[in-house]
Design a protein around this motif. Structure first.
Motif, PDB file in Angstrom:
ATOM      1  N   THR A  32      -9.538 -26.819 -17.486  1.00  0.00           N
ATOM      2  CA  THR A  32      -9.122 -26.005 -18.784  1.00  0.00           C
ATOM      3  C   THR A  32      -9.050 -24.501 -18.835  1.00  0.00           C
ATOM      4  OG1 THR A  32      -9.540 -28.091 -20.153  1.00  0.00           O
ATOM      5  CG2 THR A  32      -9.153 -26.127 -21.348  1.00  0.00           C
ATOM      6  N   ASP A  33     -10.063 -24.074 -18.474  1.00  0.00           N
ATOM      7  CA  ASP A  33     -10.354 -22.491 -18.975  1.00  0.00           C
ATOM      8  C   ASP A  33      -9.423 -21.684 -17.888  1.00  0.00           C
ATOM      9  OD1 ASP A  33     -11.910 -22.509 -20.913  1.00  0.00           O
ATOM     10  OD2 ASP A  33     -13.469 -22.854 -19.871  1.00  0.00           O
ATOM     11  N   SER A  34      -9.683 -22.313 -16.513  1.00  0.00           N
ATOM     12  CA  SER A  34      -8.556 -21.509 -15.463  1.00  0.00           C
ATOM     13  C   SER A  34      -7.091 -21.673 -15.760  1.00  0.00           C
ATOM     14  CB  SER A  34      -8.976 -22.147 -13.985  1.00  0.00           C
ATOM     15  OG  SER A  34      -8.703 -23.442 -14.041  1.00  0.00           O
ATOM     16  N   LEU A  35      -6.900 -22.890 -15.998  1.00  0.00           N
ATOM     17  CA  LEU A  35      -5.364 -23.258 -16.508  1.00  0.00           C
ATOM     18  C   LEU A  35      -4.984 -22.256 -17.672  1.00  0.00           C
ATOM     19  CD1 LEU A  35      -5.231 -26.908 -15.955  1.00  0.00           C
ATOM     20  CD2 LEU A  35      -4.053 -25.171 -14.520  1.00  0.00           C
ATOM     21  N   ARG A  36      -5.847 -22.151 -18.909  1.00  0.00           N
ATOM     22  CA  ARG A  36      -5.472 -21.353 -19.936  1.00  0.00           C
ATOM     23  C   ARG A  36      -5.216 -19.912 -19.528  1.00  0.00           C
ATOM     24  NH1 ARG A  36      -9.913 -21.210 -23.465  1.00  0.00           N
ATOM     25  NH2 ARG A  36      -8.338 -20.477 -25.094  1.00  0.00           N
ATOM     26  N   LYS A  37      -6.068 -19.397 -18.636  1.00  0.00           N
ATOM     27  CA  LYS A  37      -5.918 -18.047 -18.521  1.00  0.00           C
ATOM     28  C   LYS A  37      -4.743 -17.642 -17.455  1.00  0.00           C
ATOM     29  CE  LYS A  37     -10.994 -17.413 -18.237  1.00  0.00           C
ATOM     30  NZ  LYS A  37     -11.040 -16.374 -19.390  1.00  0.00           N
ATOM     31  N   LEU A  38      -3.946 -18.598 -17.046  1.00  0.00           N
ATOM     32  CA  LEU A  38      -2.815 -18.508 -16.406  1.00  0.00           C
ATOM     33  C   LEU A  38      -1.873 -17.908 -17.298  1.00  0.00           C
ATOM     34  CD1 LEU A  38      -2.385 -21.685 -14.019  1.00  0.00           C
ATOM     35  CD2 LEU A  38      -2.864 -19.108 -13.352  1.00  0.00           C
ATOM     36  N   GLU A  39      -1.895 -18.219 -18.682  1.00  0.00           N
ATOM     37  CA  GLU A  39      -1.152 -17.625 -19.701  1.00  0.00           C
ATOM     38  C   GLU A  39      -1.715 -16.540 -19.960  1.00  0.00           C
ATOM     39  OE1 GLU A  39       0.804 -19.080 -23.917  1.00  0.00           O
ATOM     40  OE2 GLU A  39       0.394 -20.725 -22.463  1.00  0.00           O
ATOM     41  N   ASP A  40      -3.128 -16.298 -20.650  1.00  0.00           N
ATOM     42  CA  ASP A  40      -3.637 -15.638 -21.325  1.00  0.00           C
ATOM     43  C   ASP A  40      -4.859 -15.084 -20.446  1.00  0.00           C
ATOM     44  OD1 ASP A  40      -4.802 -13.510 -22.987  1.00  0.00           O
ATOM     45  OD2 ASP A  40      -4.856 -14.907 -24.478  1.00  0.00           O
ATOM     46  N   PRO A  41      -4.621 -14.149 -19.499  1.00  0.00           N
ATOM     47  CA  PRO A  41      -6.049 -13.697 -18.613  1.00  0.00           C
ATOM     48  C   PRO A  41      -7.328 -13.227 -19.506  1.00  0.00           C
ATOM     49  CG  PRO A  41      -4.213 -12.775 -17.649  1.00  0.00           C
ATOM     50  CD  PRO A  41      -3.524 -13.225 -19.138  1.00  0.00           C
ATOM     51  N   ASP A  42      -7.167 -13.042 -20.783  1.00  0.00           N
ATOM     52  CA  ASP A  42      -8.190 -12.412 -21.534  1.00  0.00           C
ATOM     53  C   ASP A  42      -8.733 -13.461 -22.530  1.00  0.00           C
ATOM     54  OD1 ASP A  42      -7.911 -10.049 -20.513  1.00  0.00           O
ATOM     55  OD2 ASP A  42      -6.132  -9.540 -21.726  1.00  0.00           O
ATOM     56  N   CYS A  43      -8.118 -14.608 -22.679  1.00  0.00           N
ATOM     57  CA  CYS A  43      -8.786 -15.683 -23.445  1.00  0.00           C
ATOM     58  C   CYS A  43     -10.123 -16.001 -23.211  1.00  0.00           C
ATOM     59  CB  CYS A  43      -7.831 -16.816 -23.260  1.00  0.00           C
ATOM     60  SG  CYS A  43      -7.980 -18.026 -22.056  1.00  0.00           S
ATOM     61  N   LYS A  44     -10.981 -16.293 -24.138  1.00  0.00           N
ATOM     62  CA  LYS A  44     -12.353 -16.668 -23.879  1.00  0.00           C
ATOM     63  C   LYS A  44     -12.523 -18.081 -23.449  1.00  0.00           C
ATOM     64  CE  LYS A  44     -14.120 -13.804 -27.569  1.00  0.00           C
ATOM     65  NZ  LYS A  44     -14.704 -13.693 -28.742  1.00  0.00           N
ATOM     66  N   ASN A  45     -13.550 -18.453 -22.802  1.00  0.00           N
ATOM     67  CA  ASN A  45     -13.535 -19.982 -22.207  1.00  0.00           C
ATOM     68  C   ASN A  45     -13.756 -20.957 -23.518  1.00  0.00           C
ATOM     69  OD1 ASN A  45     -13.378 -18.978 -19.506  1.00  0.00           O
ATOM     70  ND2 ASN A  45     -15.675 -18.980 -19.208  1.00  0.00           N
ATOM     71  N   ALA A  46     -13.114 -22.080 -23.043  1.00  0.00           N
ATOM     72  CA  ALA A  46     -13.386 -22.956 -24.302  1.00  0.00           C
ATOM     73  C   ALA A  46     -14.215 -24.168 -24.125  1.00  0.00           C
ATOM     74  CB  ALA A  46     -11.993 -23.575 -24.872  1.00  0.00           C
ATOM     75  N   VAL A  47     -14.690 -24.734 -22.538  1.00  0.00           N
ATOM     76  CA  VAL A  47     -14.921 -25.670 -21.926  1.00  0.00           C
ATOM     77  C   VAL A  47     -16.318 -25.235 -21.229  1.00  0.00           C
ATOM     78  CG1 VAL A  47     -14.585 -27.553 -20.605  1.00  0.00           C
ATOM     79  CG2 VAL A  47     -12.804 -26.638 -21.721  1.00  0.00           C
ATOM     80  N   LYS A  48     -17.284 -26.024 -21.455  1.00  0.00           N
ATOM     81  CA  LYS A  48     -18.554 -25.783 -20.642  1.00  0.00           C
ATOM     82  C   LYS A  48     -19.041 -27.026 -20.014  1.00  0.00           C
ATOM     83  CE  LYS A  48     -21.203 -22.244 -22.970  1.00  0.00           C
ATOM     84  NZ  LYS A  48     -21.934 -21.369 -22.366  1.00  0.00           N
ATOM     85  N   GLY A  49     -18.991 -27.213 -18.531  1.00  0.00           N
ATOM     86  CA  GLY A  49     -19.559 -28.305 -18.039  1.00  0.00           C
ATOM     87  C   GLY A  49     -20.904 -28.745 -18.273  1.00  0.00           C
ATOM     88  N   ALA A  50     -21.047 -30.040 -17.857  1.00  0.00           N
ATOM     89  CA  ALA A  50     -22.593 -30.515 -17.875  1.00  0.00           C
ATOM     90  C   ALA A  50     -22.858 -31.639 -16.761  1.00  0.00           C
ATOM     91  CB  ALA A  50     -22.848 -31.515 -19.154  1.00  0.00           C
ATOM     92  N   ALA A  51     -23.871 -31.583 -16.365  1.00  0.00           N
ATOM     93  CA  ALA A  51     -24.284 -32.404 -14.947  1.00  0.00           C
ATOM     94  C   ALA A  51     -25.138 -33.560 -15.751  1.00  0.00           C
ATOM     95  CB  ALA A  51     -25.037 -31.779 -13.891  1.00  0.00           C
ATOM     96  N   GLY A  52     -25.006 -34.629 -15.001  1.00  0.00           N
ATOM     97  CA  GLY A  52     -25.550 -35.852 -15.693  1.00  0.00           C
ATOM     98  C   GLY A  52     -25.969 -37.197 -14.670  1.00  0.00           C
ATOM     99  N   THR A  53     -26.391 -38.262 -15.216  1.00  0.00           N
ATOM    100  CA  THR A  53     -26.727 -39.350 -14.387  1.00  0.00           C
ATOM    101  C   THR A  53     -25.688 -40.368 -14.919  1.00  0.00           C
ATOM    102  OG1 THR A  53     -29.020 -38.671 -14.292  1.00  0.00           O
ATOM    103  CG2 THR A  53     -28.594 -40.811 -13.904  1.00  0.00           C
ATOM    104  N   HIS A  54     -25.336 -41.012 -13.893  1.00  0.00           N
ATOM    105  CA  HIS A  54     -24.538 -42.191 -14.445  1.00  0.00           C
ATOM    106  C   HIS A  54     -24.622 -43.307 -13.598  1.00  0.00           C
ATOM    107  CE1 HIS A  54     -22.319 -38.139 -14.954  1.00  0.00           C
ATOM    108  NE2 HIS A  54     -21.792 -38.932 -16.142  1.00  0.00           N
ATOM    109  N   VAL A  55     -24.651 -44.549 -14.312  1.00  0.00           N
ATOM    110  CA  VAL A  55     -24.940 -45.988 -13.790  1.00  0.00           C
ATOM    111  C   VAL A  55     -23.736 -46.815 -14.150  1.00  0.00           C
ATOM    112  CG1 VAL A  55     -26.573 -47.711 -13.813  1.00  0.00           C
ATOM    113  CG2 VAL A  55     -27.476 -45.304 -14.021  1.00  0.00           C
ATOM    114  N   VAL A  56     -23.281 -47.641 -13.198  1.00  0.00           N
ATOM    115  CA  VAL A  56     -22.696 -48.648 -13.593  1.00  0.00           C
ATOM    116  C   VAL A  56     -23.120 -49.996 -13.860  1.00  0.00           C
ATOM    117  CG1 VAL A  56     -20.264 -49.968 -12.798  1.00  0.00           C
ATOM    118  CG2 VAL A  56     -20.666 -47.590 -12.268  1.00  0.00           C
ATOM    119  N   LEU A  57     -22.999 -50.647 -14.923  1.00  0.00           N
ATOM    120  CA  LEU A  57     -23.641 -52.079 -15.064  1.00  0.00           C
ATOM    121  C   LEU A  57     -22.475 -52.923 -15.498  1.00  0.00           C
ATOM    122  CD1 LEU A  57     -26.004 -50.752 -17.925  1.00  0.00           C
ATOM    123  CD2 LEU A  57     -26.694 -51.256 -15.605  1.00  0.00           C
ATOM    124  N   PRO A  58     -22.819 -54.373 -15.378  1.00  0.00           N
ATOM    125  CA  PRO A  58     -21.888 -55.399 -15.775  1.00  0.00           C
ATOM    126  C   PRO A  58     -21.042 -55.315 -17.085  1.00  0.00           C
ATOM    127  CG  PRO A  58     -23.922 -56.384 -14.996  1.00  0.00           C
ATOM    128  CD  PRO A  58     -24.149 -54.840 -15.269  1.00  0.00           C
TER     129      PRO A  58
END
Length: 98
Positions: A32-58
């Protein structure tokens, strides 16, 4: 002015056509932020990532088409149960990414 549609190109034939809409959803995900900066290089970041743990259950751990998101856990992490391809995806955020 505001975006009202897009111009599409069929890469097989080269044909171009327009698609117009009353509303446009910007679903850029982690890009999102890199795409937004294509239009407005000075725009502030809007998204922060997170790392996590994921499990698939029935799939029976989650009602069909209904998920659960807890954003107020005792340790401040998100916890979610989501229906996913006939199964249940369970996850949490472990840390914020910079």
């Amino acid at each position: 002015g505001p975006a009202v549609g897009i111009t599409c190109r069929n890469n097989l034939t080269g044909e171009e056509f327009e698609v117009r809409s009353k509303a446009i959803i910007f679903a850029g995900g982690p890009f999102t932020d890199s795409l937004r900066k294509l239009e407005d290089p000075d725009c502030k970041n809007a998204v922060k990532g997170a790392a996590g743990t994921h499990v698939v259950l029935p799939g029976y751990y989650c009602a069909d088409g209904i998920g659960l998101l807890d954003i107020n856990t005792s340790d401040g992490r998100f916890l979610f149960f989501l229906p996913w391809q006939g199964s249940t995806l369970v996850g949490t955020t472990d840390r914020k990414e910079d």
